[in-house]
Motif scaffolding. Structure first.
Motif, mmCIF file in Angstrom:
data_model
loop_
_atom_site.group_PDB
_atom_site.id
_atom_site.type_symbol
_atom_site.label_atom_id
_atom_site.label_comp_id
_atom_site.label_asym_id
_atom_site.label_seq_id
_atom_site.Cartn_x
_atom_site.Cartn_y
_atom_site.Cartn_z
ATOM 1 N N GLU A 32 0.817 -1.209 0.000
ATOM 2 C CA GLU A 32 0.000 0.000 0.000
ATOM 3 C C GLU A 32 0.855 1.264 0.000
ATOM 4 N N LYS A 33 2.066 1.166 0.523
ATOM 5 C CA LYS A 33 2.985 2.313 0.550
ATOM 6 C C LYS A 33 3.824 2.404 -0.724
ATOM 7 N N GLY A 34 3.653 1.445 -1.632
ATOM 8 C CA GLY A 34 4.415 1.464 -2.881
ATOM 9 C C GLY A 34 5.815 0.906 -2.748
ATOM 10 N N LEU A 35 6.086 0.166 -1.684
ATOM 11 C CA LEU A 35 7.417 -0.397 -1.444
ATOM 12 C C LEU A 35 7.371 -1.903 -1.709
ATOM 13 N N ASP A 36 7.420 -2.254 -2.985
ATOM 14 C CA ASP A 36 7.280 -3.650 -3.378
ATOM 15 C C ASP A 36 8.438 -4.521 -2.903
ATOM 16 N N LYS A 139 19.327 -0.661 8.932
ATOM 17 C CA LYS A 139 19.357 -0.001 7.620
ATOM 18 C C LYS A 139 18.286 1.078 7.525
ATOM 19 N N MET A 140 17.110 0.787 8.036
ATOM 20 C CA MET A 140 16.032 1.781 7.977
ATOM 21 C C MET A 140 16.375 2.986 8.847
ATOM 22 N N GLU A 141 16.969 2.741 10.008
ATOM 23 C CA GLU A 141 17.373 3.853 10.874
ATOM 24 C C GLU A 141 18.430 4.719 10.195
ATOM 25 N N LEU A 142 19.350 4.091 9.498
ATOM 26 C CA LEU A 142 20.425 4.836 8.846
ATOM 27 C C LEU A 142 19.972 5.558 7.582
ATOM 28 N N PHE A 143 19.120 4.928 6.787
ATOM 29 C CA PHE A 143 18.847 5.434 5.447
ATOM 30 C C PHE A 143 17.388 5.726 5.135
ATOM 31 N N ALA A 147 14.992 9.594 0.529
ATOM 32 C CA ALA A 147 14.208 8.923 -0.517
ATOM 33 C C ALA A 147 15.072 8.042 -1.414
ATOM 34 N N ARG A 148 16.240 8.512 -1.801
ATOM 35 C CA ARG A 148 17.104 7.707 -2.676
ATOM 36 C C ARG A 148 17.612 6.464 -1.961
ATOM 37 N N SER A 149 17.968 6.623 -0.706
ATOM 38 C CA SER A 149 18.440 5.468 0.063
ATOM 39 C C SER A 149 17.300 4.476 0.306
ATOM 40 N N LEU A 150 16.119 4.997 0.570
ATOM 41 C CA LEU A 150 14.958 4.122 0.754
ATOM 42 C C LEU A 150 14.684 3.343 -0.535
ATOM 43 N N TYR A 151 14.829 4.012 -1.661
ATOM 44 C CA TYR A 151 14.666 3.354 -2.957
ATOM 45 C C TYR A 151 15.676 2.215 -3.104
ATOM 46 N N LEU A 153 17.215 0.549 -0.632
ATOM 47 C CA LEU A 153 16.835 -0.520 0.297
ATOM 48 C C LEU A 153 15.697 -1.343 -0.278
ATOM 49 N N ASN A 154 14.712 -0.646 -0.826
ATOM 50 C CA ASN A 154 13.571 -1.329 -1.421
ATOM 51 C C ASN A 154 14.021 -2.226 -2.574
ATOM 52 N N SER A 155 14.930 -1.728 -3.402
ATOM 53 C CA SER A 155 15.453 -2.518 -4.528
ATOM 54 C C SER A 155 16.215 -3.741 -4.042
ATOM 55 N N GLU A 156 16.993 -3.558 -2.985
ATOM 56 C CA GLU A 156 17.748 -4.677 -2.403
ATOM 57 C C GLU A 156 16.793 -5.767 -1.930
ATOM 58 N N LEU A 157 15.721 -5.374 -1.261
ATOM 59 C CA LEU A 157 14.763 -6.346 -0.739
ATOM 60 C C LEU A 157 13.932 -6.986 -1.844
ATOM 61 N N ALA A 158 13.760 -6.267 -2.945
ATOM 62 C CA ALA A 158 13.008 -6.820 -4.080
ATOM 63 C C ALA A 158 13.754 -7.988 -4.709
ATOM 64 N N ALA A 159 15.070 -8.013 -4.558
ATOM 65 C CA ALA A 159 15.896 -9.059 -5.173
ATOM 66 C C ALA A 159 15.989 -10.314 -4.316
ATOM 67 N N GLY A 160 15.418 -10.284 -3.113
ATOM 68 C CA GLY A 160 15.519 -11.423 -2.197
ATOM 69 C C GLY A 160 14.760 -12.638 -2.685
#
Length: 169
Positions: A32-36, A139-143, A147-151, A153-160
């Protein structure tokens, strides 16, 4: 198999399925937050919990124990911030670790070495799950505020991908 140990394992099956529901709820939040990517990570966690339940299910059957499936409770957490599911996930993993430890202790008390050996993998797995959850929080606390860092992190988790073992006992 000792009745108490069997009952604890049977109950854990239902708790593992609840864990899957909880993680799917977290995946819904992130979708729902757009963080696939974050959603993907929790969908993988949900699948792993289902696999854990099935390992216990098969273990009980392999030991001649009838499995009783109970209703699975609806997840009761509400999330406001992007950090909320991560912290709830860590707390839940710590709870699951305590449950596995309780089963292990019960099996030890009755010299059920087969069950303690079976649970050894789960104990190791819980250590990894707690560390993974702590790493996500760090990671969430640091970045997470950038917005770019969150992007990223989101990309890293999408590859799991799911790293659970095959269902062979």
């Amino acid at each position: 198999m000792n009745e108490k140990v069997a009952a604890l394992l049977n109950d854990q099956i239902n708790k593992e399925f609840y864990s899957a529901y909880l993680y799917l709820d977290m995946a819904n939040f992130y979708t729902e937050k757009g963080l696939d990517g974050f959603a993907n990570w929790y969908e993988i966690q949900a699948k792993e919990e289902q696999d854990h339940a099935m390992l216990m299910y098969q273990y009980l059957h392999n030991n001649g124990v009838k499995v009783t499936l109970e209703a699975i409770a609806k997840p009761d957490k509400t999330f406001q911030t992007l950090m909320d599911p991560l912290k709830a996930g860590l707390e839940h993993e710590k709870y699951v670790t305590s449950l596995i430890n309780t089963i292990y202790e019960a099996a030890q008390k009755v010299n059920d070495f087969r069950t303690t050996q079976f649970l050894d993998w789960f104990i190791k797995e819980q250590g990894e799950e707690e560390k993974n959850s702590m790493d996500q929080i760090t990671k969430m606390e640091l970045f997470g505020d950038d917005a770019r860092s969150l992007y990223m992190l989101n990309s890293e988790l999408a590859a799991g991908v799911n790293s659970a073992p095959p269902l062979v006992i």
